[in-house]
Design a protein around this motif. Sequence first.
Motif, PDB file in Angstrom:
ATOM      1  N   LEU A  63       0.830  -1.202   0.000  1.00 56.33           N
ATOM      2  CA  LEU A  63       0.000   0.000   0.000  1.00 56.33           C
ATOM      3  C   LEU A  63       0.864   1.251   0.000  1.00 56.33           C
ATOM      4  CD1 LEU A  63      -2.748   1.364   0.088  1.00 56.33           C
ATOM      5  CD2 LEU A  63      -2.700   1.181   2.584  1.00 56.33           C
ATOM      6  N   GLU A  64       1.911   1.246   0.799  1.00 55.99           N
ATOM      7  CA  GLU A  64       2.835   2.388   0.821  1.00 55.99           C
ATOM      8  C   GLU A  64       3.457   2.598  -0.559  1.00 55.99           C
ATOM      9  OE1 GLU A  64       7.210   3.529   2.641  1.00 55.99           O
ATOM     10  OE2 GLU A  64       6.097   1.854   3.506  1.00 55.99           O
ATOM     11  N   LEU A  65       3.945   1.518  -1.172  1.00 57.66           N
ATOM     12  CA  LEU A  65       4.563   1.619  -2.485  1.00 57.66           C
ATOM     13  C   LEU A  65       3.554   2.091  -3.528  1.00 57.66           C
ATOM     14  CD1 LEU A  65       6.666  -1.690  -2.437  1.00 57.66           C
ATOM     15  CD2 LEU A  65       7.492   0.644  -2.064  1.00 57.66           C
ATOM     16  N   PHE A  66       2.335   1.595  -3.428  1.00 51.65           N
ATOM     17  CA  PHE A  66       1.285   1.972  -4.364  1.00 51.65           C
ATOM     18  C   PHE A  66       0.987   3.473  -4.274  1.00 51.65           C
ATOM     19  CE2 PHE A  66      -3.165   2.828  -5.284  1.00 51.65           C
ATOM     20  CZ  PHE A  66      -3.333   2.246  -6.521  1.00 51.65           C
ATOM     21  N   LEU A  67       0.808   3.999  -3.060  1.00 56.59           N
ATOM     22  CA  LEU A  67       0.465   5.409  -2.899  1.00 56.59           C
ATOM     23  C   LEU A  67       1.634   6.317  -3.287  1.00 56.59           C
ATOM     24  CD1 LEU A  67      -1.680   5.346   0.364  1.00 56.59           C
ATOM     25  CD2 LEU A  67      -2.446   5.470  -2.017  1.00 56.59           C
ATOM     26  N   ASN A  68       2.853   5.836  -3.116  1.00 54.41           N
ATOM     27  CA  ASN A  68       4.007   6.601  -3.610  1.00 54.41           C
ATOM     28  C   ASN A  68       3.989   6.658  -5.139  1.00 54.41           C
ATOM     29  OD1 ASN A  68       5.004   7.166  -1.068  1.00 54.41           O
ATOM     30  ND2 ASN A  68       6.447   5.459  -1.057  1.00 54.41           N
ATOM     31  N   GLU A  69       3.615   5.546  -5.768  1.00 51.82           N
ATOM     32  CA  GLU A  69       3.568   5.497  -7.234  1.00 51.82           C
ATOM     33  C   GLU A  69       2.495   6.440  -7.780  1.00 51.82           C
ATOM     34  OE1 GLU A  69       4.513   4.165 -11.152  1.00 51.82           O
ATOM     35  OE2 GLU A  69       5.576   4.041  -9.240  1.00 51.82           O
ATOM     36  N   TYR A  97      -5.348  11.574   9.287  1.00 51.85           N
ATOM     37  CA  TYR A  97      -6.091  11.032  10.427  1.00 51.85           C
ATOM     38  C   TYR A  97      -5.646   9.614  10.775  1.00 51.85           C
ATOM     39  CZ  TYR A  97      -9.018  15.099   9.626  1.00 51.85           C
ATOM     40  OH  TYR A  97      -9.463  16.397   9.467  1.00 51.85           O
ATOM     41  N   CYS A  98      -4.908   9.000   9.859  1.00 48.07           N
ATOM     42  CA  CYS A  98      -4.354   7.665  10.124  1.00 48.07           C
ATOM     43  C   CYS A  98      -2.868   7.743  10.488  1.00 48.07           C
ATOM     44  CB  CYS A  98      -4.548   6.760   8.907  1.00 48.07           C
ATOM     45  SG  CYS A  98      -6.268   6.536   8.407  1.00 48.07           S
ATOM     46  N   GLY A  99      -2.363   8.973  10.601  1.00 47.25           N
ATOM     47  CA  GLY A  99      -0.985   9.159  11.056  1.00 47.25           C
ATOM     48  C   GLY A  99       0.050   9.240   9.961  1.00 47.25           C
ATOM     49  N   TYR A 100      -0.369   9.523   8.708  1.00 48.43           N
ATOM     50  CA  TYR A 100       0.562   9.552   7.585  1.00 48.43           C
ATOM     51  C   TYR A 100       0.501  10.885   6.850  1.00 48.43           C
ATOM     52  CZ  TYR A 100       0.226   4.527   8.363  1.00 48.43           C
ATOM     53  OH  TYR A 100       0.225   3.291   8.935  1.00 48.43           O
ATOM     54  N   GLY A 101       1.494  11.128   6.013  1.00 43.59           N
ATOM     55  CA  GLY A 101       1.514  12.313   5.183  1.00 43.59           C
ATOM     56  C   GLY A 101       2.590  12.188   4.131  1.00 43.59           C
ATOM     57  N   TYR A 102       2.490  13.015   3.081  1.00 39.27           N
ATOM     58  CA  TYR A 102       3.499  13.046   2.036  1.00 39.27           C
ATOM     59  C   TYR A 102       4.511  14.144   2.330  1.00 39.27           C
ATOM     60  CZ  TYR A 102       0.775  10.102  -1.194  1.00 39.27           C
ATOM     61  OH  TYR A 102       0.102   9.066  -1.801  1.00 39.27           O
ATOM     62  N   ILE A 111       6.915  11.198  -0.979  1.00 38.92           N
ATOM     63  CA  ILE A 111       6.791   9.845  -0.444  1.00 38.92           C
ATOM     64  C   ILE A 111       6.003   9.903   0.863  1.00 38.92           C
ATOM     65  CG2 ILE A 111       8.951   9.000  -1.476  1.00 38.92           C
ATOM     66  CD1 ILE A 111      10.214   9.297   1.338  1.00 38.92           C
ATOM     67  N   ILE A 112       5.394   8.766   1.187  1.00 37.88           N
ATOM     68  CA  ILE A 112       4.624   8.643   2.431  1.00 37.88           C
ATOM     69  C   ILE A 112       5.574   8.579   3.621  1.00 37.88           C
ATOM     70  CG2 ILE A 112       3.134   7.110   3.764  1.00 37.88           C
ATOM     71  CD1 ILE A 112       1.484   8.242   1.687  1.00 37.88           C
ATOM     72  N   ILE A 113       5.263   9.322   4.668  1.00 42.44           N
ATOM     73  CA  ILE A 113       5.970   9.183   5.935  1.00 42.44           C
ATOM     74  C   ILE A 113       4.933   9.053   7.030  1.00 42.44           C
ATOM     75  CG2 ILE A 113       7.943  10.559   5.160  1.00 42.44           C
ATOM     76  CD1 ILE A 113       6.823  12.833   6.974  1.00 42.44           C
ATOM     77  N   GLY A 114       5.381   8.639   8.209  1.00 37.79           N
ATOM     78  CA  GLY A 114       4.468   8.577   9.343  1.00 37.79           C
ATOM     79  C   GLY A 114       4.640   7.312  10.131  1.00 37.79           C
ATOM     80  N   GLY A 115       4.081   7.302  11.322  1.00 40.21           N
ATOM     81  CA  GLY A 115       4.137   6.141  12.190  1.00 40.21           C
ATOM     82  C   GLY A 115       3.343   4.996  11.608  1.00 40.21           C
ATOM     83  N   GLY A 116       3.816   3.801  11.843  1.00 42.67           N
ATOM     84  CA  GLY A 116       3.082   2.628  11.399  1.00 42.67           C
ATOM     85  C   GLY A 116       3.461   2.126  10.026  1.00 42.67           C
ATOM     86  N   LEU A 117       4.417   2.793   9.363  1.00 45.04           N
ATOM     87  CA  LEU A 117       4.851   2.265   8.075  1.00 45.04           C
ATOM     88  C   LEU A 117       5.506   0.910   8.274  1.00 45.04           C
ATOM     89  CD1 LEU A 117       6.364   5.347   6.220  1.00 45.04           C
ATOM     90  CD2 LEU A 117       4.197   4.207   5.774  1.00 45.04           C
ATOM     91  N   ILE A 118       5.187  -0.001   7.386  1.00 50.22           N
ATOM     92  CA  ILE A 118       5.747  -1.351   7.478  1.00 50.22           C
ATOM     93  C   ILE A 118       7.140  -1.341   6.880  1.00 50.22           C
ATOM     94  CG2 ILE A 118       5.474  -3.737   6.689  1.00 50.22           C
ATOM     95  CD1 ILE A 118       2.459  -3.235   6.756  1.00 50.22           C
ATOM     96  N   PRO A 119       8.141  -1.843   7.582  1.00 51.04           N
ATOM     97  CA  PRO A 119       9.506  -1.830   7.054  1.00 51.04           C
ATOM     98  C   PRO A 119       9.631  -2.747   5.849  1.00 51.04           C
ATOM     99  CG  PRO A 119       9.388  -3.178   9.033  1.00 51.04           C
ATOM    100  CD  PRO A 119       8.050  -2.507   8.894  1.00 51.04           C
ATOM    101  N   ASP A 120      10.782  -2.665   5.193  1.00 50.07           N
ATOM    102  CA  ASP A 120      11.026  -3.553   4.062  1.00 50.07           C
ATOM    103  C   ASP A 120      10.734  -4.987   4.459  1.00 50.07           C
ATOM    104  OD1 ASP A 120      11.742  -1.467   2.469  1.00 50.07           O
ATOM    105  OD2 ASP A 120      13.892  -1.662   2.859  1.00 50.07           O
TER     106      ASP A 120
END
Length: 262
Positions: A63-69, A97-102, A111-120
């Motif tokens: 999901l992170e990679l998708f939203l960055n794309e 509201y979910c703790g993320y931002g570009y 790119i997406i940053i924020g708490g809760g990002l799943i590591p590689d």
Amino acid sequence: MKLDEVALKQLVPFINEVYYRTGPQLIELFNRFGSRDIYGRGFPSRKDYTFDKLTQINESKQLELFLNEIVHSRTYLGTDIDIHSVFIEPMNEIIKYCGYGYEKNEQDEFIIIGGGLIPDEAIDIQTSFENIQRDILQHLDQAQFTIWVSVTWFTDSVLFEKLKEKALQGVNVQVIINNDDINTRAGLDFESYFETYRIDGFGVFQDNILHEKFCVIDLKTIINGSYNWTNRAMYNQENINIIHSHTTAETYAKRFIESKKR
């Protein structure tokens, strides 16, 4: 990365309408992030399809990679879209509201940053020395989309019947084996049920053989090791590794495709 249902629904129009994508274009987009869909009859509405696919990759690195794309400048080459005003500002309002931002990185891309990002991707490996046939059957049972098997010798009728069962469920089953007397005498009619490739000897004297033993399931699980899928192997001292990793599975899938072209 994990978003709530409200955020996922609000993201749909940015993917479908702000930059219009047809049904086939949506399939091509999501197939780059783990789906294996084909456009055709019965295709749902673009809205429903996009929401369903976002839900499937939610709580994953995909999901992170998708939203960055979606906001990458290369996606909109040749257009006059202002990525910041059209995508970044309104999408930030949704995902904050979910703790993320570009934010922009060193390459001046958002790119997406924020708490809760799943590591590689973390690779999970299970090693088996006993009850190997049982473990293989268990993972074949879990297959939903694809089973690609490449083994030197395949004479185990129990594993063969399991592959037949999965093929009848609609799973894409493909098999690569050596073209030799051992596999011929086994009496298993692979070609009647699966896409089958029998590999001849190769090399200067045509006496080199396929000696790899692996199975790729749903492009996310690999079974490999010393174990051939034979009756005799059940009584040998053997091992398998069961590896859960999209990245590793893709590597083995590429090898499978190379082998079947031989």
